[in-house]
Scaffold this motif. Sequence first.
Motif, PDB file in Angstrom:
ATOM      1  N   ALA A  85       0.852  -1.188   0.000  1.00 44.15           N
ATOM      2  CA  ALA A  85       0.000   0.000   0.000  1.00 44.15           C
ATOM      3  C   ALA A  85       0.888   1.239   0.000  1.00 44.15           C
ATOM      4  CB  ALA A  85      -0.912   0.009   1.215  1.00 44.15           C
ATOM      5  N   ILE A  86       0.625   2.131  -0.953  1.00 43.94           N
ATOM      6  CA  ILE A  86       1.339   3.402  -1.043  1.00 43.94           C
ATOM      7  C   ILE A  86       0.308   4.499  -0.849  1.00 43.94           C
ATOM      8  CG2 ILE A  86       2.713   4.925  -2.500  1.00 43.94           C
ATOM      9  CD1 ILE A  86       3.693   2.416  -3.991  1.00 43.94           C
ATOM     10  N   VAL A  87       0.483   5.321   0.188  1.00 42.16           N
ATOM     11  CA  VAL A  87      -0.475   6.378   0.496  1.00 42.16           C
ATOM     12  C   VAL A  87       0.189   7.746   0.462  1.00 42.16           C
ATOM     13  CG1 VAL A  87      -1.969   4.856   1.850  1.00 42.16           C
ATOM     14  CG2 VAL A  87      -0.137   6.133   2.987  1.00 42.16           C
ATOM     15  N   GLY A  88      -0.645   8.763   0.571  1.00 41.18           N
ATOM     16  CA  GLY A  88      -0.156  10.127   0.548  1.00 41.18           C
ATOM     17  C   GLY A  88       0.051  10.640  -0.861  1.00 41.18           C
ATOM     18  N   ILE A  89      -0.608   9.991  -1.808  1.00 40.85           N
ATOM     19  CA  ILE A  89      -0.444  10.333  -3.220  1.00 40.85           C
ATOM     20  C   ILE A  89      -1.637  11.166  -3.681  1.00 40.85           C
ATOM     21  CG2 ILE A  89      -0.131   9.403  -5.549  1.00 40.85           C
ATOM     22  CD1 ILE A  89       2.162   8.755  -3.535  1.00 40.85           C
ATOM     23  N   SER A  90      -1.370  12.152  -4.493  1.00 39.64           N
ATOM     24  CA  SER A  90      -2.436  12.957  -5.088  1.00 39.64           C
ATOM     25  C   SER A  90      -2.044  13.279  -6.524  1.00 39.64           C
ATOM     26  CB  SER A  90      -2.660  14.245  -4.286  1.00 39.64           C
ATOM     27  OG  SER A  90      -1.489  15.032  -4.294  1.00 39.64           O
ATOM     28  N   GLY A  91      -3.005  13.766  -7.287  1.00 44.81           N
ATOM     29  CA  GLY A  91      -2.724  14.175  -8.657  1.00 44.81           C
ATOM     30  C   GLY A  91      -3.473  13.361  -9.689  1.00 44.81           C
ATOM     31  N   GLU A  92      -3.129  13.589 -10.939  1.00 43.63           N
ATOM     32  CA  GLU A  92      -3.748  12.905 -12.070  1.00 43.63           C
ATOM     33  C   GLU A  92      -3.256  11.457 -12.133  1.00 43.63           C
ATOM     34  OE1 GLU A  92      -5.986  14.174 -14.267  1.00 43.63           O
ATOM     35  OE2 GLU A  92      -6.004  16.097 -13.210  1.00 43.63           O
TER      36      GLU A  92
ATOM     37  N   VAL B   1       6.524   9.613  -4.760  1.00 43.31           N
ATOM     38  CA  VAL B   1       6.960   9.892  -3.392  1.00 43.31           C
ATOM     39  C   VAL B   1       5.767   9.758  -2.443  1.00 43.31           C
ATOM     40  CG1 VAL B   1       7.996  11.593  -1.847  1.00 43.31           C
ATOM     41  CG2 VAL B   1       8.716  11.487  -4.249  1.00 43.31           C
ATOM     42  N   PRO B   2       5.732   8.680  -1.655  1.00 48.58           N
ATOM     43  CA  PRO B   2       4.642   8.514  -0.691  1.00 48.58           C
ATOM     44  C   PRO B   2       4.725   9.559   0.407  1.00 48.58           C
ATOM     45  CG  PRO B   2       5.967   6.500  -0.899  1.00 48.58           C
ATOM     46  CD  PRO B   2       6.672   7.584  -1.631  1.00 48.58           C
ATOM     47  N   GLY B   3       3.601   9.777   1.054  1.00 51.52           N
ATOM     48  CA  GLY B   3       3.548  10.718   2.164  1.00 51.52           C
ATOM     49  C   GLY B   3       2.638  10.181   3.242  1.00 51.52           C
ATOM     50  N   ALA B   4       2.220  11.061   4.101  1.00 51.01           N
ATOM     51  CA  ALA B   4       1.283  10.694   5.154  1.00 51.01           C
ATOM     52  C   ALA B   4      -0.088  10.438   4.532  1.00 51.01           C
ATOM     53  CB  ALA B   4       1.190  11.806   6.187  1.00 51.01           C
ATOM     54  N   SER B   5      -0.827   9.530   5.113  1.00 48.59           N
ATOM     55  CA  SER B   5      -2.164   9.221   4.630  1.00 48.59           C
ATOM     56  C   SER B   5      -3.039  10.466   4.646  1.00 48.59           C
ATOM     57  CB  SER B   5      -2.799   8.138   5.500  1.00 48.59           C
ATOM     58  OG  SER B   5      -4.124   7.893   5.090  1.00 48.59           O
TER      59      SER B   5
END
Length: 121
Positions: A80-87, A101-105
Amino acid sequence: MKIAIAADQGRVAQHFGKCREYAVFDVVDGRAGNLSYIPNPGHQPGFLPKYLKGLDVDCIIAGGMGQKALNLFAENNIQAIVGISGEVKQVVEDYVNGKLVPGASLCTHPDGRHHNCDGHC
Protein backbone atom coordinates in the motif's frame (compact mmCIF):
# COMPACT_ATOMS: atom_id res chain seq x y z
CA MET A 1 3.31 -6.65 -11.47
CA LYS A 2 -0.25 -5.30 -11.31
CA ILE A 3 -0.96 -1.92 -9.73
CA ALA A 4 -4.32 -0.42 -8.70
CA ILE A 5 -4.90 3.28 -8.09
CA ALA A 6 -7.98 4.45 -6.18
CA ALA A 7 -9.44 7.00 -8.62
CA ASP A 8 -12.18 9.60 -9.00
CA GLN A 9 -12.61 11.29 -12.37
CA GLY A 10 -9.01 10.73 -13.46
CA ARG A 11 -7.45 11.81 -10.16
CA VAL A 12 -6.14 9.80 -7.21
CA ALA A 13 -8.93 9.46 -4.65
CA GLN A 14 -8.36 10.66 -1.11
CA HIS A 15 -10.04 7.58 0.42
CA PHE A 16 -9.22 4.22 -1.18
CA GLY A 17 -12.51 2.59 -0.17
CA LYS A 18 -14.79 5.44 -1.22
CA CYS A 19 -13.38 5.95 -4.72
CA ARG A 20 -15.55 5.57 -7.80
CA GLU A 21 -13.15 3.18 -9.53
CA TYR A 22 -9.70 1.65 -9.61
CA ALA A 23 -7.26 2.39 -12.41
CA VAL A 24 -5.47 -0.92 -12.89
CA PHE A 25 -2.33 -1.38 -14.95
CA ASP A 26 0.54 -3.80 -15.46
CA VAL A 27 4.21 -2.99 -15.13
CA VAL A 28 6.37 -5.16 -17.37
CA ASP A 29 10.04 -4.45 -18.07
CA GLY A 30 9.74 -0.98 -16.53
CA ARG A 31 6.78 0.04 -18.67
CA ALA A 32 3.11 0.54 -17.87
CA GLY A 33 0.51 -1.15 -20.01
CA ASN A 34 -3.05 -2.43 -20.14
CA LEU A 35 -4.53 0.51 -18.21
CA SER A 36 -8.19 -0.14 -17.48
CA TYR A 37 -10.77 1.18 -15.03
CA ILE A 38 -12.72 -1.14 -12.75
CA PRO A 39 -15.74 0.21 -10.82
CA ASN A 40 -15.47 0.07 -7.05
CA PRO A 41 -17.76 -2.83 -6.04
CA GLY A 42 -18.56 -1.15 -2.71
CA HIS A 43 -16.85 -0.52 0.58
CA GLN A 44 -17.31 -3.16 3.24
CA PRO A 45 -14.75 -3.62 6.01
CA GLY A 46 -12.17 -6.21 4.93
CA PHE A 47 -13.65 -6.81 1.46
CA LEU A 48 -11.55 -4.64 -0.88
CA PRO A 49 -8.11 -6.09 -0.07
CA LYS A 50 -9.39 -9.60 -0.87
CA TYR A 51 -11.24 -8.34 -3.96
CA LEU A 52 -8.13 -6.62 -5.32
CA LYS A 53 -6.00 -9.68 -4.52
CA GLY A 54 -8.47 -11.70 -6.59
CA LEU A 55 -7.64 -9.37 -9.49
CA ASP A 56 -3.94 -10.21 -8.96
CA VAL A 57 -3.14 -6.70 -7.71
CA ASP A 58 0.31 -6.43 -6.10
CA CYS A 59 0.19 -2.77 -5.07
CA ILE A 60 -2.54 -0.23 -4.22
CA ILE A 61 -1.94 3.51 -4.52
CA ALA A 62 -4.27 5.98 -2.81
CA GLY A 63 -4.44 9.31 -1.09
CA GLY A 64 -5.17 7.64 2.20
CA MET A 65 -6.39 4.72 4.27
CA GLY A 66 -6.52 3.83 7.91
CA GLN A 67 -4.25 1.46 9.79
CA LYS A 68 -6.81 -1.36 9.67
CA ALA A 69 -6.86 -1.20 5.86
CA LEU A 70 -3.05 -1.03 5.72
CA ASN A 71 -2.89 -4.18 7.85
CA LEU A 72 -5.44 -6.00 5.68
CA PHE A 73 -3.52 -5.16 2.51
CA ALA A 74 -0.30 -6.41 4.14
CA GLU A 75 -2.06 -9.66 5.13
CA ASN A 76 -3.02 -10.10 1.47
CA ASN A 77 0.56 -9.40 0.29
CA ILE A 78 -0.45 -6.13 -1.37
CA GLN A 79 1.89 -3.17 -0.94
CA ALA A 80 0.00 0.00 0.00
CA ILE A 81 1.34 3.40 -1.04
CA VAL A 82 -0.48 6.38 0.50
CA GLY A 83 -0.16 10.13 0.55
CA ILE A 84 -0.44 10.33 -3.22
CA SER A 85 -2.44 12.96 -5.09
CA GLY A 86 -2.72 14.18 -8.66
CA GLU A 87 -3.75 12.91 -12.07
CA VAL A 88 -3.82 9.12 -12.47
CA LYS A 89 -1.79 9.20 -15.70
CA GLN A 90 0.97 11.23 -14.01
CA VAL A 91 1.00 8.87 -11.01
CA VAL A 92 1.38 5.88 -13.36
CA GLU A 93 4.31 7.61 -15.07
CA ASP A 94 5.91 8.57 -11.76
CA TYR A 95 5.51 5.01 -10.43
CA VAL A 96 7.19 3.31 -13.39
CA ASN A 97 9.98 5.91 -13.41
CA GLY A 98 10.65 5.49 -9.68
CA LYS A 99 9.59 9.07 -8.94
CA LEU A 100 6.47 8.40 -6.86
CA VAL A 101 6.96 9.89 -3.39
CA PRO A 102 4.64 8.51 -0.69
CA GLY A 103 3.55 10.72 2.16
CA ALA A 104 1.28 10.69 5.15
CA SER A 105 -2.16 9.22 4.63
CA LEU A 106 -4.55 11.91 3.44
CA CYS A 107 -7.27 10.12 5.40
CA THR A 108 -5.74 11.02 8.79
CA HIS A 109 -7.17 13.96 10.68
CA PRO A 110 -5.64 15.95 13.58
CA ASP A 111 -8.23 14.71 16.07
CA GLY A 112 -7.51 11.08 15.13
CA ARG A 113 -10.96 10.52 13.67
CA HIS A 114 -11.76 9.68 10.07
CA HIS A 115 -14.40 12.13 8.95
CA ASN A 116 -16.67 11.10 6.08
CA CYS A 117 -15.03 7.70 5.73
CA ASP A 118 -16.88 5.72 8.39
CA GLY A 119 -13.77 5.35 10.53
CA HIS A 120 -12.10 2.72 8.38
CA CYS A 121 -10.77 4.36 5.26
